[in-house]
Motif scaffolding. Structure first.
Motif, PDB file in Angstrom:
ATOM      1  N   GLY A  24      89.485 -16.409  67.553  1.00 21.33           N
ATOM      2  CA  GLY A  24      90.352 -15.229  67.508  1.00 21.33           C
ATOM      3  C   GLY A  24      91.339 -15.225  66.353  1.00 21.33           C
ATOM      4  N   ASP A  25      91.445 -16.330  65.630  1.00 17.02           N
ATOM      5  CA  ASP A  25      92.363 -16.429  64.483  1.00 17.02           C
ATOM      6  C   ASP A  25      91.735 -15.948  63.185  1.00 17.02           C
ATOM      7  N   ARG A  26      90.462 -15.637  63.196  1.00 14.76           N
ATOM      8  CA  ARG A  26      89.759 -15.319  61.941  1.00 14.76           C
ATOM      9  C   ARG A  26      90.410 -14.185  61.160  1.00 14.76           C
ATOM     10  N   GLU A  27      90.805 -13.115  61.828  1.00 14.33           N
ATOM     11  CA  GLU A  27      91.425 -11.990  61.122  1.00 14.33           C
ATOM     12  C   GLU A  27      92.737 -12.424  60.485  1.00 14.33           C
ATOM     13  N   PHE A  28      93.541 -13.183  61.217  1.00  8.94           N
ATOM     14  CA  PHE A  28      94.797 -13.690  60.665  1.00  8.94           C
ATOM     15  C   PHE A  28      94.528 -14.577  59.456  1.00  8.94           C
ATOM     16  N   LEU A  29      93.569 -15.498  59.569  1.00  7.03           N
ATOM     17  CA  LEU A  29      93.250 -16.392  58.457  1.00  7.03           C
ATOM     18  C   LEU A  29      92.839 -15.600  57.220  1.00  7.03           C
ATOM     19  N   PHE A  30      92.039 -14.562  57.416  1.00  4.39           N
ATOM     20  CA  PHE A  30      91.615 -13.754  56.279  1.00  4.39           C
ATOM     21  C   PHE A  30      92.794 -12.997  55.671  1.00  4.39           C
ATOM     22  N   GLU A  31      93.668 -12.465  56.496  1.00  2.29           N
ATOM     23  CA  GLU A  31      94.833 -11.733  55.976  1.00  2.29           C
ATOM     24  C   GLU A  31      95.740 -12.657  55.160  1.00  2.29           C
ATOM     25  N   VAL A  32      95.910 -13.882  55.606  1.00  2.86           N
ATOM     26  CA  VAL A  32      96.726 -14.843  54.847  1.00  2.86           C
ATOM     27  C   VAL A  32      96.035 -15.167  53.528  1.00  2.86           C
ATOM     28  N   ARG A  33      94.731 -15.390  53.582  1.00  5.84           N
ATOM     29  CA  ARG A  33      93.985 -15.685  52.352  1.00  5.84           C
ATOM     30  C   ARG A  33      94.116 -14.527  51.368  1.00  5.84           C
ATOM     31  N   ARG A  34      93.951 -13.322  51.860  1.00 10.34           N
ATOM     32  CA  ARG A  34      94.075 -12.148  50.994  1.00 10.34           C
ATOM     33  C   ARG A  34      95.483 -12.081  50.381  1.00 10.34           C
ATOM     34  N   ALA A  35      96.504 -12.305  51.179  1.00  7.83           N
ATOM     35  CA  ALA A  35      97.885 -12.216  50.700  1.00  7.83           C
ATOM     36  C   ALA A  35      98.222 -13.298  49.680  1.00  7.83           C
ATOM     37  N   THR A  36      97.585 -14.461  49.800  1.00  9.32           N
ATOM     38  CA  THR A  36      97.953 -15.583  48.928  1.00  9.32           C
ATOM     39  C   THR A  36      97.014 -15.828  47.759  1.00  9.32           C
ATOM     40  N   LEU A  37      95.739 -15.500  47.911  1.00 10.22           N
ATOM     41  CA  LEU A  37      94.769 -15.834  46.861  1.00 10.22           C
ATOM     42  C   LEU A  37      94.227 -14.641  46.084  1.00 10.22           C
ATOM     43  N   ARG A  38      94.438 -13.449  46.573  1.00  6.69           N
ATOM     44  CA  ARG A  38      93.836 -12.271  45.948  1.00  6.69           C
ATOM     45  C   ARG A  38      94.165 -12.160  44.454  1.00  6.69           C
ATOM     46  N   THR A  39      95.420 -12.354  44.102  1.00  6.30           N
ATOM     47  CA  THR A  39      95.836 -12.240  42.701  1.00  6.30           C
ATOM     48  C   THR A  39      95.043 -13.181  41.807  1.00  6.30           C
ATOM     49  N   TYR A  40      94.850 -14.424  42.256  1.00  9.07           N
ATOM     50  CA  TYR A  40      94.137 -15.408  41.446  1.00  9.07           C
ATOM     51  C   TYR A  40      92.650 -15.085  41.350  1.00  9.07           C
ATOM     52  N   VAL A  41      92.063 -14.676  42.454  1.00  7.91           N
ATOM     53  CA  VAL A  41      90.639 -14.335  42.455  1.00  7.91           C
ATOM     54  C   VAL A  41      90.388 -13.096  41.606  1.00  7.91           C
TER      55      VAL A  41
ATOM     56  N   SER B  77      87.163 -13.687  39.095  1.00  8.95           N
ATOM     57  CA  SER B  77      85.869 -13.080  39.417  1.00  8.95           C
ATOM     58  C   SER B  77      85.985 -11.699  40.039  1.00  8.95           C
ATOM     59  N   GLY B  78      87.196 -11.264  40.297  1.00 10.93           N
ATOM     60  CA  GLY B  78      87.388  -9.974  40.947  1.00 10.93           C
ATOM     61  C   GLY B  78      87.379 -10.129  42.455  1.00 10.93           C
ATOM     62  N   TRP B  79      88.204  -9.349  43.126  1.00 11.36           N
ATOM     63  CA  TRP B  79      88.309  -9.420  44.584  1.00 11.36           C
ATOM     64  C   TRP B  79      87.581  -8.236  45.195  1.00 11.36           C
ATOM     65  N   ASP B  80      86.623  -8.516  46.023  1.00 10.86           N
ATOM     66  CA  ASP B  80      85.930  -7.504  46.803  1.00 10.86           C
ATOM     67  C   ASP B  80      86.132  -7.883  48.260  1.00 10.86           C
ATOM     68  N   ASP B  81      86.848  -7.047  49.030  1.00 10.24           N
ATOM     69  CA  ASP B  81      87.197  -7.389  50.404  1.00 10.24           C
ATOM     70  C   ASP B  81      85.975  -7.774  51.242  1.00 10.24           C
ATOM     71  N   ALA B  82      84.916  -6.974  51.172  1.00 10.90           N
ATOM     72  CA  ALA B  82      83.735  -7.244  51.994  1.00 10.90           C
ATOM     73  C   ALA B  82      83.104  -8.580  51.613  1.00 10.90           C
ATOM     74  N   GLU B  83      82.984  -8.824  50.318  1.00  7.57           N
ATOM     75  CA  GLU B  83      82.395 -10.077  49.843  1.00  7.57           C
ATOM     76  C   GLU B  83      83.264 -11.270  50.231  1.00  7.57           C
ATOM     77  N   GLN B  84      84.570 -11.131  50.028  1.00  7.93           N
ATOM     78  CA  GLN B  84      85.489 -12.221  50.359  1.00  7.93           C
ATOM     79  C   GLN B  84      85.513 -12.503  51.859  1.00  7.93           C
ATOM     80  N   ARG B  85      85.366 -11.463  52.661  1.00  7.48           N
ATOM     81  CA  ARG B  85      85.359 -11.655  54.117  1.00  7.48           C
ATOM     82  C   ARG B  85      84.129 -12.456  54.545  1.00  7.48           C
ATOM     83  N   VAL B  86      82.984 -12.192  53.942  1.00  6.25           N
ATOM     84  CA  VAL B  86      81.769 -12.945  54.273  1.00  6.25           C
ATOM     85  C   VAL B  86      81.969 -14.419  53.932  1.00  6.25           C
ATOM     86  N   VAL B  87      82.506 -14.683  52.741  1.00  7.46           N
ATOM     87  CA  VAL B  87      82.767 -16.065  52.321  1.00  7.46           C
ATOM     88  C   VAL B  87      83.752 -16.728  53.285  1.00  7.46           C
TER      89      VAL B  87
END
Length: 153
Positions: A9-26, A30-40
């Protein structure tokens, strides 16, 4: 602060934190694509030992450390922006280093070249092993008789 194993049940939270912290660097690499990043992310969250960091019962971040026989590898440490800059990351790292020191193994990690966390890693005794732009490989060695993370500039 409490650290507990991540639950499905934490998966959505984990993804939101990853997006908030790593999106700028990605985005810079290589570019950030939400759907692609969520699969990874979902694939990683399913097989790697992620733990949720909580403060006053509220999740504020996560940590993932891989324990190998010859070293520990910090896969990720990520805190929500509002939890950063308050010493929580330092406390988490010191715990990781103390555990590694007790086992007598070094700690490795890889961080984006321009991530400000590099300064924290350096302050706690990590040294650059190699630069593979856009990332830097770093290593910390246990020091017998000392306390983990006690090194300071």
């Amino acid at each position: 602060m409490n650290v507990r194993p991540a639950l499905p049940g934490d998966r959505e939270f984990l993804f939101e934190v990853r997006r908030a912290t790593l999106r700028t660097y990605v985005e810079q690499t290589s570019g950030w694509d939400d759907a692609e990043q969520r699969v990874v992310a979902d694939g990683e969250f399913a097989v790697l030992p992620f733990s949720v960091v909580e403060e006053d019962g509220r999740p504020i971040g996560y940590v993932c450390v891989l324990h190998r026989s010859e070293y520990d590898f910090i896969e990720e440490i990520a805190l929500l922006p509002e939890a950063q800059g308050r010493g929580i990351g330092t406390e988490l790292l010191r715990g990781i280093l103390l555990a590694a020191e007790r086992r007598g193994v070094p700690v490795r990690l890889s961080v984006f070249v321009d991530n400000p966390a590099r300064a924290l890693y350096t302050r706690l005794g990590f040294e650059v092993v190699r630069v593979e732009d856009p990332r830097v490989a770093m290593r910390w060695e246990p020091v017998s008789g000392g306390s983990a993370g006690a090194r300071s500039p």
